[in-house]
Design an enzyme around this catalytic site. Structure first.
Site, short mmCIF file in Angstrom:
data_model
loop_
_atom_site.label_atom_id
_atom_site.label_comp_id
_atom_site.label_asym_id
_atom_site.label_seq_id
_atom_site.Cartn_x
_atom_site.Cartn_y
_atom_site.Cartn_z
N VAL A 11 0.88 -1.17 0.00
CA VAL A 11 0.00 0.00 0.00
C VAL A 11 0.91 1.22 0.00
CG1 VAL A 11 -2.02 -1.04 1.10
CG2 VAL A 11 -0.18 -0.12 2.53
N SER A 12 0.39 2.34 -0.47
CA SER A 12 1.24 3.52 -0.68
C SER A 12 1.59 4.25 0.61
CB SER A 12 0.57 4.49 -1.65
OG SER A 12 0.43 3.89 -2.92
N THR A 13 0.71 4.20 1.62
CA THR A 13 0.97 4.91 2.87
C THR A 13 0.63 4.02 4.05
OG1 THR A 13 -1.27 5.81 3.10
CG2 THR A 13 0.27 7.07 1.73
N GLN A 16 -3.17 3.46 4.73
CA GLN A 16 -4.02 2.64 3.88
C GLN A 16 -4.20 1.23 4.45
OE1 GLN A 16 -1.99 3.41 0.01
NE2 GLN A 16 -4.06 3.83 -0.74
N GLN A 40 4.67 1.73 1.26
CA GLN A 40 5.34 2.86 0.62
C GLN A 40 5.03 2.89 -0.87
OE1 GLN A 40 9.39 1.08 1.70
NE2 GLN A 40 9.88 2.10 -0.22
#
Length: 209
Positions: A11-13, A16, A40
């Protein structure tokens, strides 16, 4: 030694939710201890969990990922990692949301060709979407700035008696620490605001001359 199956989640952050991907991998029979999770950006593969997983992968093992954009969003790097996994390590990879991207089922020449074409197309789409997101964000920020929206930390207002406090500091009757405390800000910010105040005094002096 039996071949192993690994799951990979990204996941990007940190905010999330990984739940959807985790459920899908567990339902596929992958043990939680064999699932690696990164929180990340997918712009490259410099991710700690991914690197740890890749050090474990051996010939004949299988990596399962929910969707191609969870693997990454950089077209060239996705292609390179796919080659590394399937050619150099001799392992397999399965993208759950795209059955054609399952190297355990495409061992013949035609199957490999189809898989490669689909991979290139989806990798391009994933990267293109990342670029579109960045473009929309930049356009949104530019539009907000045009409307007067300020970004970053809110500016701490100077007290009404700052000119008097400034004179006290300039005359060395109070320290920079005391001045900053009276203005409710840190020293570095205080020095910056002093610089701005002096520049304003200089401009006002020029306009009167």
């Amino acid at each position: 030694m039996a071949n192993k199956v690994y799951g990979y989640i990204r996941v990007s952050t940190r905010e999330q939710n990984i739940e959807r991907q985790l459920i899908s991998l567990v339902e596929a029979g992958i043990e939680k201890k064999s699932i690696y999770i990164d929180k990340q950006s997918g712009k490259d593969f410099c991710r700690p969990a991914y690197k740890t997983m890749m050090r474990q992968v051996r010939e004949g093992d299988l990596i399962v990922v929910k969707s191609i954009d969870r693997l990454g969003r950089n077209y060239q790097e996705i292609m390179e990692q796919w080659r590394l996994i399937t050619k150099e390590k001799g392992a397999d990879i399965r993208i759950q949301d795209m059955p054609l991207l399952d190297t355990t089922k495409t061992k013949d020449l035609l199957g490999t060709f189809i898989s490669d074409v689909v991979l290139q197309l989806l990798s391009f789409v994933a990267e293109n979407e990342r670029e579109n997101i960045r473009r929309r964000q930049a356009e949104g920020i530019a539009a907000a700035k045009a409307r007067g929206v300020r970004f970053g930390k809110p500016v701490i207002p100077m007290p009404d008696n700052f000119p008097e406090l400034y004179k006290e500091w300039e005359a060395e009757r109070i320290s920079i620490g005391e001045l900053a405390e009276l203005c409710n800000m840190g020293r570095s910010t205080m020095y910056k605001r002093i610089g701005e105040y002096r520049a304003r005094l200089y401009r006002e002096g020029d306009s009167r001359s």
